[in-house]
Design a protein around this motif. Structure first.
Motif, mmCIF file in Angstrom:
data_model
loop_
_atom_site.group_PDB
_atom_site.id
_atom_site.type_symbol
_atom_site.label_atom_id
_atom_site.label_comp_id
_atom_site.label_asym_id
_atom_site.label_seq_id
_atom_site.Cartn_x
_atom_site.Cartn_y
_atom_site.Cartn_z
ATOM 1 N N UNK A 138 8.748 -3.335 -5.086
ATOM 2 C CA UNK A 138 8.864 -1.946 -5.541
ATOM 3 C C UNK A 138 7.661 -1.536 -6.377
ATOM 4 N N UNK A 139 7.462 -0.235 -6.565
ATOM 5 C CA UNK A 139 6.353 0.229 -7.409
ATOM 6 C C UNK A 139 6.448 -0.370 -8.808
ATOM 7 N N UNK A 140 5.306 -0.582 -9.426
ATOM 8 C CA UNK A 140 5.289 -1.160 -10.769
ATOM 9 C C UNK A 140 5.884 -0.207 -11.794
ATOM 10 N N UNK A 141 5.340 1.005 -11.841
ATOM 11 C CA UNK A 141 5.824 2.027 -12.774
ATOM 12 C C UNK A 141 5.906 3.335 -12.003
ATOM 13 N N UNK A 142 7.019 4.042 -12.146
ATOM 14 C CA UNK A 142 7.144 5.328 -11.463
ATOM 15 C C UNK A 142 7.286 5.169 -9.965
ATOM 16 N N UNK A 143 6.679 6.099 -9.174
ATOM 17 C CA UNK A 143 6.877 6.160 -7.726
ATOM 18 C C UNK A 143 5.833 5.400 -6.927
ATOM 19 N N UNK A 144 4.748 4.948 -7.576
ATOM 20 C CA UNK A 144 3.719 4.299 -6.789
ATOM 21 C C UNK A 144 2.767 3.496 -7.638
ATOM 22 N N UNK A 145 1.855 2.776 -6.956
ATOM 23 C CA UNK A 145 0.855 1.995 -7.656
ATOM 24 C C UNK A 145 -0.350 1.782 -6.743
ATOM 25 N N UNK A 146 -1.417 1.234 -7.306
ATOM 26 C CA UNK A 146 -2.620 0.927 -6.550
ATOM 27 C C UNK A 146 -2.490 -0.477 -5.973
ATOM 28 N N UNK A 147 -2.643 -0.593 -4.658
ATOM 29 C CA UNK A 147 -2.580 -1.888 -3.985
ATOM 30 C C UNK A 147 -3.991 -2.315 -3.594
ATOM 31 N N UNK A 148 -4.356 -3.555 -3.958
ATOM 32 C CA UNK A 148 -5.697 -4.078 -3.693
ATOM 33 C C UNK A 148 -5.594 -5.328 -2.824
ATOM 34 N N UNK A 149 -6.507 -5.440 -1.830
ATOM 35 C CA UNK A 149 -6.381 -6.495 -0.817
ATOM 36 C C UNK A 149 -7.034 -7.814 -1.198
ATOM 37 N N UNK B 101 -1.155 -2.203 -16.089
ATOM 38 C CA UNK B 101 -0.017 -2.975 -15.594
ATOM 39 C C UNK B 101 -0.458 -3.634 -14.296
ATOM 40 N N UNK B 102 -0.227 -4.931 -14.155
ATOM 41 C CA UNK B 102 -0.730 -5.660 -12.987
ATOM 42 C C UNK B 102 0.336 -6.620 -12.466
ATOM 43 N N UNK B 103 0.318 -6.799 -11.139
ATOM 44 C CA UNK B 103 1.185 -7.790 -10.499
ATOM 45 C C UNK B 103 0.349 -8.514 -9.443
ATOM 46 N N UNK B 104 0.204 -9.814 -9.603
ATOM 47 C CA UNK B 104 -0.530 -10.589 -8.612
ATOM 48 C C UNK B 104 0.284 -10.683 -7.327
ATOM 49 N N UNK B 105 -0.417 -10.661 -6.198
ATOM 50 C CA UNK B 105 0.290 -10.719 -4.914
ATOM 51 C C UNK B 105 0.794 -12.122 -4.606
ATOM 52 N N UNK C 121 -3.513 -7.883 -5.447
ATOM 53 C CA UNK C 121 -2.298 -7.556 -6.166
ATOM 54 C C UNK C 121 -2.185 -6.061 -6.384
ATOM 55 N N UNK C 122 -1.302 -5.685 -7.286
ATOM 56 C CA UNK C 122 -1.010 -4.277 -7.545
ATOM 57 C C UNK C 122 -1.388 -3.922 -8.981
ATOM 58 N N UNK C 123 -1.847 -2.686 -9.177
ATOM 59 C CA UNK C 123 -2.282 -2.208 -10.488
ATOM 60 C C UNK C 123 -1.663 -0.837 -10.739
ATOM 61 N N UNK C 124 -1.298 -0.577 -11.978
ATOM 62 C CA UNK C 124 -0.685 0.704 -12.327
ATOM 63 C C UNK C 124 -0.993 1.041 -13.780
ATOM 64 N N UNK C 125 -0.831 2.314 -14.111
ATOM 65 C CA UNK C 125 -0.866 2.828 -15.483
ATOM 66 C C UNK C 125 -2.082 2.333 -16.274
#
Length: 704
Positions: A517-528, A552-556, A675-679
């Motif tokens: 799911x999105x990190x915060x809110x409705x979406x996030x930046x996805x990096x390959x 805010x970060x989440x490793x893939x 991973x994913x990055x947000x906020x």
């Protein structure tokens, strides 16, 4: 055979007889080895008082000559106690202990029918089964005495001249003003009091003599309803019931003198918010720039000459009593001693607050009453908040730089300094000296303790939001900044993921691929992890000054195989800083080069273990650089630790763009994040630790 047997028997008998003859009586018990209810043996005026029938004890020894290797030297103890009852008859009790080895402590728990308030004496001797030692009070020994006290002391009384109860005065000054609470008890055997103020401090105070009253000092650190609870403790250790004293504390009272120094350009005097206006020398120029993030609007510049000063021509406070003096200052030079504030005494200043030059470098300084506190690192052109405090209650002086106490408080004995208060100079034997060259703002003098939380508040520079990127949408490859500022540009394998883009549900459709799911809110930046990143059009934070930046970060992957950079901002040749994941340590690292040169060695200045990869909720990373305290911190989910805090005395100004998801590696880019990055949120200024807790959400933290 018969003769041999008889000889053996005879020899055995002779051996036993010899052992019995050689036996020595046990040692006389030593007074220092005796205890009455765990208290050392004493008698006369030092007689022990106990709250219950005590357990008597003694360490008993057999002579070393008796300690054969095959023997344990068993001993028992013979205790005897006696007292005189109300009829004048002597009463006695005795007790023999079990047998224990030499050197053991032997015990006798006294019977419960002991008389109260009666001196009971006792002694003890050791018995080895063949002989007994002398009694412990024989010769140079001493009898032991105790009194069984079966009555609790009466509840104590409490009073305070500075902080009366609400029935007398409802609200009383105030934070930073000492109160003194007198505690007494009707019981004449009270020797101490345990106490506790609401929110602290807590402690025990001992009376000078049994039954004497005590005084407890108290410095309120916060305003509001308060209370003091006290129990009286008598010489036996019995406690009274708890007494409570309620009082209400006002906020800290305003300064007795204050010059904001925000007067219009061309002014020849400084208006006083409190106190007397200060006339200005011709070397004082009003209307200069104020420190950002403060309530000041303009400042005064002093040129360091004999004309660069301000003075009300009267004293601001009696420096023999508690006082504090503070100011915002920005030196134009640091190579000589300069005074921000002082007060005249005869041929010298009563105190000085300012900059003290020495061979090893300049330091901020507060000097008073034969003491000098120094610390911090003044920098030309850099604002700092100084506060010097003399606490007459403790007799100690304190120095605070940018809201933090410098070093340990030192003892001081100020002399009378009834002369004029000075801004920008200090009195000397032949005139004024150590003139200030630089800017000054908001000079305040308090006639009380300015408590640490107030010092921090005075020195706080409210950070300014530079940018907040929610990364929930992108148009033409750019994700907008919330307030319409510069967007972040997406490149390579970077895209914005939105929950609304999913057209299937994995629990219903087996062919649907699960996406976290999105990190915060409705979406996030996805990096390959190969080419994806986002960047600003230029530097977002000034790395040479205080700044805060969070993400805010989440490793893939749960266990990435190579380093990956989440945030970086480049200089001309290398990154000024970067926050990256380090696989060997499974940690987030704050990495900085030693200098902005190609190939300059990188240094891990902060590190927090516990990086989370996979499908979790993500982690909040925040970097806070405080140029005023020369520290840089890395926060993980709102918290930091010693390993994540480092000294950074000289941050340098970077000119490159803020990068999300990559960092400088050699002559190019690398360490791409998978991973994913947000906020992403950035501030000019250092957020306080409590403000960092609110960073990483869809809204900005309240910097109140």
């Amino acid at each position: 055979m018969v003769v041999a047997a008889c000889a053996a028997a005879l020899l055995a008998g002779l051996t036993g007889t010899a052992h019995a003859v050689d036996n020595l009586p046990p040692d006389q018990p030593l007074v220092e080895d005796l205890q009455s209810g765990g208290k050392p043996c004493a008698t006369g005026d030092d007689t022990v008082y106990v709250p219950t029938p005590p357990r008597l004890s003694a360490v008993l020894y057999d002579p070393e000559e008796d300690n054969q290797p095959s023997e344990s030297s068993p001993l028992s103890g013979e205790f005897e106690a006696w007292w005189t009852d109300a009829d004048g008859t002597v009463q006695r009790r005795d007790y023999s202990t079990i047998t224990l080895s030499s050197g053991s402590r032997q015990y006798w728990t006294m019977p419960s029918d002991l008389p109260a308030d009666t001196v009971i004496s006792w002694h003890v001797r050791a018995n080895d089964g063949h002989a007994t030692s002398p009694w412990s009070d024989d010769g140079n020994g001493s009898v032991c005495s105790f009194v069984y006290d079966d009555t609790n002391p009466e509840q104590p009384t409490i009073s305070s001249p500075e902080y009366p109860t609400p029935d007398e005065v409802f609200w009383v000054d105030g934070v930073g003003v000492y109160g003194h609470f007198t505690v007494d008890s009707p019981s004449d055997d009270v020797v101490s009091y345990t106490y506790g103020f609401l929110g602290g401090p807590y402690g025990t105070v001992t009376a000078e003599r049994p039954g004497a009253a005590v005084t407890i000092p108290y410095l309120p650190l916060t305003s509001g309803p308060k209370n003091l609870t006290v129990r009286a403790i008598d010489r036996s250790g019995r406690s009274s019931s708890q007494a409570q004293y309620d009082f209400n504390v006002k906020s800290g009272r305003a300064p007795v003198a204050r010059w904001k120094l925000d007067d219009p350009a061309g002014s020849r005097s400084a208006a006083a918010e409190t106190g007397t206006p200060a006339r200005a020398g011709i070397g004082a120029t009003f209307g200069g720039p104020a420190p950002t993030g403060t309530a000041s609007t303009t400042t005064v510049a002093l040129d360091g000459s004999g004309h660069g000063f301000l003075t009300p021509d009267t004293s601001a406070t009696d420096i023999r009593d508690t006082f504090a003096v503070s100011a915002w200052v920005r030196p134009a030079e640091t190579g000589r001693t300069m005074t921000v504030a002082s007060q005249d005494a005869v041929g010298q200043p009563g105190f000085t607050l300012g900059l003290h030059a020495q061979e090893s470098g300049a330091l901020w300084s507060f000097a008073i009453g034969g003491a000098r506190l120094s610390g911090g690192a003044p920098e030309t052109g850099e604002w700092a908040h100084l506060l010097g405090l003399y606490d007459a209650e403790t007799g100690k002086a304190h120095l605070y730089v940018n809201g933090h106490e410098v070093g340990d408080a030192v003892a001081a004995t100020p002399a009378e300094a009834a002369g004029a208060f000075q801004i920008g100079r200090a009195r000397g034997t032949t005139g004024y000296r150590d003139r200030w060259h630089g800017d000054v703002s908001d000079v305040q003098v308090h006639d009380r303790v300015v408590v640490p939380t107030e010092v921090s508040e005075h020195a706080w520079r409210k950070p300014t939001l530079l940018g907040h990127w929610s990364l929930s949408s992108a148009t033409d490859g750019a994700s907008p900044e919330q307030s319409g500022g510069t967007p972040l540009h997406l490149a390579g394998g970077a895209s914005v993921y939105r929950a609304s883009d999913d057209s299937c549900i994995p629990d219903i459709d087996p062919d649907c691929t699960y996406v976290p799911p999105p990190l915060v809110g409705d979406g996030h930046l996805a990096l390959d992890g190969e080419s994806g990143y986002a960047s600003a059009e230029g530097p977002v934070v000034d790395t040479g000054d205080s700044f805060t930046i969070g993400v805010v970060v989440r490793l893939a992957d749960s266990a990435p195989a190579h380093p990956m950079t989440v945030l970086s901002q480049a200089g001309e040749h290398t990154d000024a800083f970067k926050v990256r994941y380090d696989p060997p340590t499974n940690s987030w690292q704050l990495v900085m080069p030693e200098r902005d040169e190609a190939g300059a060695p990188e240094r891990v200045v902060s590190q927090i273990t516990g990086a989370d990869g996979g499908e979790g909720p993500g982690q909040r990373l925040v970097v806070v650089y405080d140029d005023g305290t020369d520290t840089i911190k890395l926060f993980l989910d709102g918290y930091t630790n010693a390993d994540a805090t480092a000294s950074l005395p000289d941050g340098w100004h970077s000119s490159g763009a803020l990068q999300i998801g990559r960092g400088t590696v050699g002559d190019g880019w690398g360490e791409y994040l998978h991973g994913d990055v947000d906020e992403v949120q950035a501030y000019a200024g250092a957020l306080r630790d409590e403000d960092v807790l609110g960073l990483g959400g869809e809204t900005n933290p309240c910097l109140c």
